[in-house]
Every structure is written in C-alpha cells, then in structure tokens.
Design a protein around this motif. Structure first.
Motif, PDB file in Angstrom:
ATOM      1  N   SER A  62       0.810  -1.226   0.000  1.00  0.00           N
ATOM      2  CA  SER A  62       0.000   0.000   0.000  1.00  0.00           C
ATOM      3  C   SER A  62       0.843   1.275   0.000  1.00  0.00           C
ATOM      4  N   VAL A  63       2.133   1.156   0.288  1.00  0.00           N
ATOM      5  CA  VAL A  63       2.980   2.363   0.326  1.00  0.00           C
ATOM      6  C   VAL A  63       3.964   2.414  -0.836  1.00  0.00           C
ATOM      7  N   LYS A  64       4.005   1.371  -1.638  1.00  0.00           N
ATOM      8  CA  LYS A  64       4.922   1.358  -2.771  1.00  0.00           C
ATOM      9  C   LYS A  64       4.650   2.534  -3.700  1.00  0.00           C
ATOM     10  N   GLY A  65       5.710   3.207  -4.112  1.00  0.00           N
ATOM     11  CA  GLY A  65       5.571   4.357  -4.990  1.00  0.00           C
ATOM     12  C   GLY A  65       5.293   5.658  -4.267  1.00  0.00           C
ATOM     13  N   ARG A  66       4.982   5.582  -2.978  1.00  0.00           N
ATOM     14  CA  ARG A  66       4.708   6.792  -2.190  1.00  0.00           C
ATOM     15  C   ARG A  66       5.735   6.998  -1.079  1.00  0.00           C
ATOM     16  N   PHE A  67       6.208   5.918  -0.483  1.00  0.00           N
ATOM     17  CA  PHE A  67       7.159   5.990   0.628  1.00  0.00           C
ATOM     18  C   PHE A  67       8.530   5.536   0.157  1.00  0.00           C
ATOM     19  N   THR A  68       9.554   6.143   0.749  1.00  0.00           N
ATOM     20  CA  THR A  68      10.932   5.761   0.460  1.00  0.00           C
ATOM     21  C   THR A  68      11.701   5.636   1.766  1.00  0.00           C
ATOM     22  N   ILE A  69      12.291   4.475   1.966  1.00  0.00           N
ATOM     23  CA  ILE A  69      13.151   4.275   3.134  1.00  0.00           C
ATOM     24  C   ILE A  69      14.596   4.477   2.707  1.00  0.00           C
ATOM     25  N   SER A  70      15.361   5.130   3.552  1.00  0.00           N
ATOM     26  CA  SER A  70      16.776   5.343   3.277  1.00  0.00           C
ATOM     27  C   SER A  70      17.520   5.396   4.606  1.00  0.00           C
ATOM     28  N   ARG A  71      18.837   5.373   4.521  1.00  0.00           N
ATOM     29  CA  ARG A  71      19.632   5.440   5.745  1.00  0.00           C
ATOM     30  C   ARG A  71      20.960   6.104   5.461  1.00  0.00           C
ATOM     31  N   GLU A  72      21.490   6.702   6.501  1.00  0.00           N
ATOM     32  CA  GLU A  72      22.829   7.275   6.457  1.00  0.00           C
ATOM     33  C   GLU A  72      23.605   6.677   7.620  1.00  0.00           C
ATOM     34  N   ASN A  73      24.442   5.721   7.316  1.00  0.00           N
ATOM     35  CA  ASN A  73      25.142   5.019   8.386  1.00  0.00           C
ATOM     36  C   ASN A  73      26.110   5.929   9.136  1.00  0.00           C
ATOM     37  N   ASP A  74      26.641   6.930   8.450  1.00  0.00           N
ATOM     38  CA  ASP A  74      27.575   7.821   9.152  1.00  0.00           C
ATOM     39  C   ASP A  74      26.856   8.743  10.122  1.00  0.00           C
ATOM     40  N   LYS A  75      25.523   8.824  10.004  1.00  0.00           N
ATOM     41  CA  LYS A  75      24.724   9.627  10.929  1.00  0.00           C
ATOM     42  C   LYS A  75      23.861   8.765  11.843  1.00  0.00           C
ATOM     43  N   ASN A  76      24.020   7.451  11.739  1.00  0.00           N
ATOM     44  CA  ASN A  76      23.227   6.529  12.574  1.00  0.00           C
ATOM     45  C   ASN A  76      21.728   6.794  12.441  1.00  0.00           C
ATOM     46  N   THR A  77      21.284   7.088  11.245  1.00  0.00           N
ATOM     47  CA  THR A  77      19.898   7.505  11.066  1.00  0.00           C
ATOM     48  C   THR A  77      19.256   6.784   9.880  1.00  0.00           C
ATOM     49  N   VAL A  78      18.010   6.385  10.083  1.00  0.00           N
ATOM     50  CA  VAL A  78      17.175   5.846   9.013  1.00  0.00           C
ATOM     51  C   VAL A  78      15.996   6.789   8.824  1.00  0.00           C
ATOM     52  N   TYR A  79      15.561   6.909   7.579  1.00  0.00           N
ATOM     53  CA  TYR A  79      14.492   7.849   7.253  1.00  0.00           C
ATOM     54  C   TYR A  79      13.332   7.114   6.580  1.00  0.00           C
ATOM     55  N   LEU A  80      12.171   7.748   6.660  1.00  0.00           N
ATOM     56  CA  LEU A  80      11.032   7.301   5.877  1.00  0.00           C
ATOM     57  C   LEU A  80      10.404   8.549   5.262  1.00  0.00           C
ATOM     58  N   GLN A  81      10.637   8.724   3.973  1.00  0.00           N
ATOM     59  CA  GLN A  81      10.014   9.812   3.245  1.00  0.00           C
ATOM     60  C   GLN A  81       8.640   9.362   2.787  1.00  0.00           C
ATOM     61  N   MET A  82       7.630  10.098   3.192  1.00  0.00           N
ATOM     62  CA  MET A  82       6.251   9.721   2.889  1.00  0.00           C
ATOM     63  C   MET A  82       5.614  10.812   2.038  1.00  0.00           C
ATOM     64  N   ASN A  83       5.276  10.474   0.821  1.00  0.00           N
ATOM     65  CA  ASN A  83       4.649  11.407  -0.097  1.00  0.00           C
ATOM     66  C   ASN A  83       3.214  10.996  -0.385  1.00  0.00           C
ATOM     67  N   ASN A  84       2.437  11.966  -0.857  1.00  0.00           N
ATOM     68  CA  ASN A  84       1.043  11.699  -1.212  1.00  0.00           C
ATOM     69  C   ASN A  84       0.331  10.933  -0.092  1.00  0.00           C
ATOM     70  N   LEU A  85       0.424  11.473   1.101  1.00  0.00           N
ATOM     71  CA  LEU A  85      -0.160  10.797   2.262  1.00  0.00           C
ATOM     72  C   LEU A  85      -1.673  10.707   2.154  1.00  0.00           C
ATOM     73  N   LYS A  86      -2.196   9.631   2.680  1.00  0.00           N
ATOM     74  CA  LYS A  86      -3.632   9.368   2.651  1.00  0.00           C
ATOM     75  C   LYS A  86      -4.142   9.227   4.084  1.00  0.00           C
ATOM     76  N   PRO A  87      -5.424   9.466   4.308  1.00  0.00           N
ATOM     77  CA  PRO A  87      -5.964   9.299   5.662  1.00  0.00           C
ATOM     78  C   PRO A  87      -5.679   7.909   6.243  1.00  0.00           C
ATOM     79  N   GLU A  88      -5.649   6.901   5.411  1.00  0.00           N
ATOM     80  CA  GLU A  88      -5.383   5.550   5.904  1.00  0.00           C
ATOM     81  C   GLU A  88      -3.934   5.329   6.316  1.00  0.00           C
ATOM     82  N   ASP A  89      -3.076   6.310   6.080  1.00  0.00           N
ATOM     83  CA  ASP A  89      -1.700   6.252   6.589  1.00  0.00           C
ATOM     84  C   ASP A  89      -1.601   6.721   8.034  1.00  0.00           C
TER      85      ASP A  89
END
Length: 121
Positions: A62-89
C-alpha cells in the motif's frame, strides 16, 4: 541499540512528511532497519525495510511508490520519506532494528518509541 523516532505530525491528504530515527552506539551499520506502523484499533504492521548497506529497500504494497526508506550510516539515522499521504496512513510509526532481512516483527529486537502521523482528509 536505542532508537529515537521523530518527524510525525498532522498533515492533509496529499502532503509529505519525512520521519527520522536516530540510533545510539557504534553498530548501526550492522543492523537491518525497518519501519512499522500501528493504526488506531489495529495491529502493528510492516511498512518498509532496508539492508545494512542502504540498498534493497522493500515495501508493503500500500505504500509502494509513495514511501521511500533510506539510511545514512555515518549519521546513525534511518528515514522514511512519505509522499502523497492518505488518511489511511494515519498511525503511530515505529522504527526497528534487527539482524535478519525480514518483514515480521519477531525479527526486530530494538524499537523506537513511535511517532504519530495523522493525515486529515
């Protein structure tokens, strides 16, 4: 590892948000990282995961094409970019760390405290 998630908030349908999850310690790059979410009245469900080398992302349908997971190991951080959000999110979003490249909760041993995302229609 301790995880601290942030970035949630109240947005309108169609808006974007980026969640962040910062890990403590020096071993972040050894973990598979994932995002899960729990909507009101529902069980927690898998959203996305990424391997140690920041490649091979995998998403719940349900999130394919809208959400992107990424990480920066040198910053010890993982991200979740969420686009075109829907109420069901709308849900509390949790980051999690594990050793196996799987989607089941049992494969993740460390969890962040959760950050609330509310999407209004």
């Amino acid at each position: 590892v301790q995880l601290q998630a942030s970035g949630g908030g109240l947005v309108q349908a169609g808006d974007s948000l980026r969640l962040s999850c910062k890990a403590s310690g020096r071993t972040f790059s050894t973990y598979v990282m994932a995002w899960f979410r729990q909507a009101p009245g529902k069980e927690r469900e898998f959203v996305a995961r990424i391997n140690r080398g920041a490649s091979d992302p995998y998403y719940e349908d349900s999130v394919k094409g809208r959400f992107t997971i990424s990480r920066e190991n040198d910053k010890n951080t993982v991200y979740l970019q969420m686009n075109n959000l829907k109420p069901e999110d709308t849900a509390v979003y949790y980051c999690a760390a594990g050793y196996r490249l799987q989607v089941g909760e049992a494969n993740y041993h460390s969890w962040g405290q959760g950050t609330l995302v509310t999407v209004s229609s």
